[in-house]
Design a protein around this motif. Structure first.
Motif, short mmCIF file in Angstrom:
data_model
loop_
_atom_site.label_atom_id
_atom_site.label_comp_id
_atom_site.label_asym_id
_atom_site.label_seq_id
_atom_site.Cartn_x
_atom_site.Cartn_y
_atom_site.Cartn_z
N ILE A 1 -8.41 -0.59 9.94
CA ILE A 1 -7.54 0.36 9.26
C ILE A 1 -6.30 0.55 10.13
N LEU A 2 -5.14 0.29 9.53
CA LEU A 2 -3.88 0.51 10.24
C LEU A 2 -3.24 1.78 9.68
N ARG A 3 -2.86 2.69 10.56
CA ARG A 3 -2.19 3.92 10.13
C ARG A 3 -0.81 4.01 10.77
N ILE A 4 0.20 4.07 9.93
CA ILE A 4 1.57 4.21 10.43
C ILE A 4 2.23 5.28 9.58
N GLY A 5 2.47 6.43 10.18
CA GLY A 5 3.04 7.54 9.40
C GLY A 5 2.13 7.86 8.22
N PRO A 6 2.70 7.98 7.01
CA PRO A 6 1.88 8.29 5.83
C PRO A 6 1.16 7.07 5.25
N LEU A 7 1.41 5.91 5.87
CA LEU A 7 0.90 4.64 5.36
C LEU A 7 -0.45 4.28 5.99
N VAL A 8 -1.43 3.95 5.12
CA VAL A 8 -2.74 3.52 5.60
C VAL A 8 -3.06 2.17 4.95
N ILE A 9 -3.36 1.17 5.80
CA ILE A 9 -3.67 -0.16 5.29
C ILE A 9 -5.10 -0.53 5.69
N ASP A 10 -5.94 -0.81 4.70
CA ASP A 10 -7.28 -1.31 4.95
C ASP A 10 -7.19 -2.83 4.85
N THR A 11 -7.22 -3.50 6.01
CA THR A 11 -6.96 -4.95 6.01
C THR A 11 -8.11 -5.74 5.41
N GLU A 12 -9.31 -5.18 5.42
CA GLU A 12 -10.45 -5.90 4.86
C GLU A 12 -10.51 -5.77 3.34
N ARG A 13 -10.32 -4.55 2.89
CA ARG A 13 -10.43 -4.31 1.44
C ARG A 13 -9.09 -4.52 0.72
#
Ligand code: CA
Length: 236
Positions: free
Chosen positions: A141-153
């Protein structure tokens, strides 16, 4: 000549939506020779029906179609959850609205200009599938500011709101996020996101960035333009 990568294409379904029967047959013949499973639809309506009933791995879509235009077919496919992630290569004539086709409005993943060689089209098909194909087994899970990226899903949220991205948009966002704060040239992004075999120009990067920013809403501001060079993703 049979391509060395043919083995990996076995059973991958490619839907060809093209009203010129001869051209559709020629494309289908070449795809089959490369190990794909081609399906032909001769107009936009049957193409849409086919894509929704049994989603293919990739769609080759003619711009000029009787009834529903190719641009509209593309827009509809990209707006349905079931078909949004299917990469689309648009077939256009010279000068036919190429900016619109790969831009926000229509959202094709790539395009070829008529007349094209079947070899060129096959390379595009391979490149598009390579950059949109499943990879990255390790999830983070990458969190940058309000952005959340689930790289697996392959899920993106902005302030708890889910954002629907095409596979190319996701890959572009992830590439920028993984290199957070580091400037990425358009050429570098084109190479890393679209792949070596991609022969398009850097405008493709710009149109995808524009689309990505719009979709990300407030998190779109995280993607900074560095004039004359490229982009970087950075928290405020
Ligand atoms: Ca046509």
């Amino acid at each position: 000549m049979k391509m060395p990568y043919a083995v990996g294409n076995v059973m991958k379904k490619v839907l060809i939506i093209e009203d010129e029967q001869d051209l559709a047959d020629l494309i289908a013949f070449n795809l089959e020779r490369e190990g794909f499973c081609p399906v032909v639809a001769l107009d936009g309506r049957s193409g849409l029906d086919s894509a929704l009933a049994d989603p293919p791995d990739l769609i080759i879509l003619d711009l000029m179609l009787p009834g529903i235009m190719g641009t509209e077919v593309c827009r509809l496919l990209k707006s349905r959850e079931k078909t949004a992630a299917i990469p689309i290569i648009m077939v256009t004539a010279k000068g036919e609205e190429i900016d619109r086709v790969v831009g926000f409005e229509v959202g094709a993943d790539d395009y070829v200009v008529k007349p094209f060689s079947t070899r060129e089209l096959m390379l595009r098909v391979q490149a598009v599938l390579r950059r949109t194909g499943p990879e990255r087994p390790a999830g983070t899970i990458l969190r940058i500011g309000p952005l959340v990226i689930d790289t697996e899903r392959h899920e993106v949220t902005v302030g708890d709101e889910a954002v629907t991205l095409t596979t190319t948009e996701f890959k572009l966002l992830l590439t920028l996020a993984e290199r957070q704060g580091r400037l990425q040239s358009r050429e570098r992004l084109l190479k890393d996101v679209w792949g070596f075999a991609y022969v398009g120009d850097t405008r493709t990067v710009d149109t995808h960035i524009t689309r990505l920013r719009t979709k990300l809403g407030e998190a779109g501001e995280l993607i900074k333009t560095v004039r004359g060079f490229g982009y970087k993703l950075e928290a405020e």
